[in-house]
Enzyme design. Structure first.
Site, short mmCIF file in Angstrom:
data_model
loop_
_atom_site.label_atom_id
_atom_site.label_comp_id
_atom_site.label_asym_id
_atom_site.label_seq_id
_atom_site.Cartn_x
_atom_site.Cartn_y
_atom_site.Cartn_z
N CYS A 133 17.64 42.35 -10.68
CA CYS A 133 17.26 42.57 -9.86
C CYS A 133 16.92 41.53 -8.61
O CYS A 133 16.50 40.40 -9.20
CB CYS A 133 16.12 43.26 -9.51
SG CYS A 133 16.58 44.01 -8.12
N ASP A 180 15.00 41.18 -6.81
CA ASP A 180 13.07 40.86 -6.48
C ASP A 180 13.22 39.50 -7.08
O ASP A 180 13.11 39.29 -7.42
CB ASP A 180 12.87 42.28 -7.40
CG ASP A 180 11.14 42.30 -7.22
OD1 ASP A 180 10.12 41.98 -7.31
OD2 ASP A 180 10.38 44.24 -6.23
N ARG A 221 9.70 38.67 -7.20
CA ARG A 221 8.66 38.44 -8.37
C ARG A 221 9.38 38.72 -10.04
O ARG A 221 8.47 38.16 -10.93
CB ARG A 221 7.63 40.42 -8.44
CG ARG A 221 7.20 40.20 -7.08
CD ARG A 221 6.58 42.05 -6.88
NE ARG A 221 7.96 42.44 -6.90
CZ ARG A 221 7.79 43.50 -7.07
NH1 ARG A 221 6.30 44.47 -7.36
NH2 ARG A 221 8.44 44.54 -7.02
N HIS A 234 13.73 45.84 -14.47
CA HIS A 234 12.66 45.17 -13.86
C HIS A 234 11.05 46.65 -13.75
O HIS A 234 12.14 47.38 -12.63
CB HIS A 234 11.48 44.13 -12.96
CG HIS A 234 11.72 44.87 -11.21
ND1 HIS A 234 11.23 44.95 -10.97
CD2 HIS A 234 12.85 44.77 -10.88
CE1 HIS A 234 11.64 44.83 -9.34
NE2 HIS A 234 12.63 45.36 -9.53
N CYS A 257 10.51 48.22 -9.50
CA CYS A 257 11.53 48.15 -9.10
C CYS A 257 11.30 49.48 -7.86
O CYS A 257 11.76 50.32 -7.74
CB CYS A 257 12.86 48.42 -9.83
SG CYS A 257 14.61 47.69 -8.54
CO CO Z 1 14.21 45.33 -8.41
#
Ligand code: CO
Length: 213
Positions: free
Chosen positions: A42, A44, A46, A98, A101
């Protein structure tokens, strides 16, 4: 004038710290990359691929998009997979989702966020496909977690069904496709017990990942 001067400063510090450990690092790296792994994760912020698995530049080939989706008509993702297999000769493809999400949550709730809704439609398809399993989970947080897991499982299937992966297996090239999930709260990976090394394993591994235990 650079508006993001501090990032250039951080970059210089980073390069210096790598060179402090290995003065030849960047020179050696400039000559070739030979990663053993393709990471599909992803976007993302993080979930930074290299850091999570402690790998250096040169060791991990990476494709990221919102909600780690593998779509059969996405030339960007498919080209990355093809290049990784045919040119770089990676041995492992890791689909890593993750928990937490937000793309998956938007798909779960049917939120309207804009253009991205069309992309997340693929995750809504996963939700609909496994509606019975998801409805049986009364806690919304747990249902969200499970959809994050189911999404990884389905994207692993999509990787396995690509012509690129099918053809590589046909040729006898060793490629293993894995499904993992990362937890932002503790920084740890979990294996979703999907590990596919040949076409005939797809169906049985899929069933056992969908209904573990
Ligand atoms: Co995500």
């Amino acid at each position: 004038m650079r508006a993001l001067n501090y990032l250039f400063k951080k970059n210089r510090n980073w390069a210096e710290s790598i060179k402090a450990d290995d003065p030849e690092f960047f020179r050696k790296l400039s000559q070739q990359q030979s990663p053993s792994y393709l990471w599909i994760g992803c976007s993302d912020s993080r979930v930074p691929a290299n850091q999570i698995v402690g790998l250096l530049p040169g060791e991990l080939f990476v494709h990221r998009n919102v909600a780690n989706v593998v779509v059969h008509t996405d030339l960007n993702c498919l080209s990355t997979v093809q290049f990784a297999i045919d040119v770089l000769k990676v041995k492992h493809i890791i689909v890593c989702g993750h928990y937490g999400c937000t793309g998956v949550r938007a798909a779960l709730r049917g939120e309207r966020l804009g253009l991205i809704d069309n992309w997340l439609r693929h995750v809504q398809d996963v939700r609909l496909k496994h509606e019975a399993q998801l409805i049986a989970i009364s806690n919304e947080e747990q249902r969200w977690d499970r959809l994050c897991e189911l999404n990884v499982i389905e994207q692993v299937m999509n990787v396995c069904q690509t012509t690129v992966v099918q053809d590589s297996w046909e040729r006898g090239q060793e490629i293993t496709v894995h499904g993992w999930i990362y937890k932002v709260q503790d920084g740890l990976l979990r294996d979703l017990n999907i590990c596919i090394t040949k076409p005939k394993e797809i169906s049985i591994v899929y069933q056992s990942a969908l209904y573990p235990g």
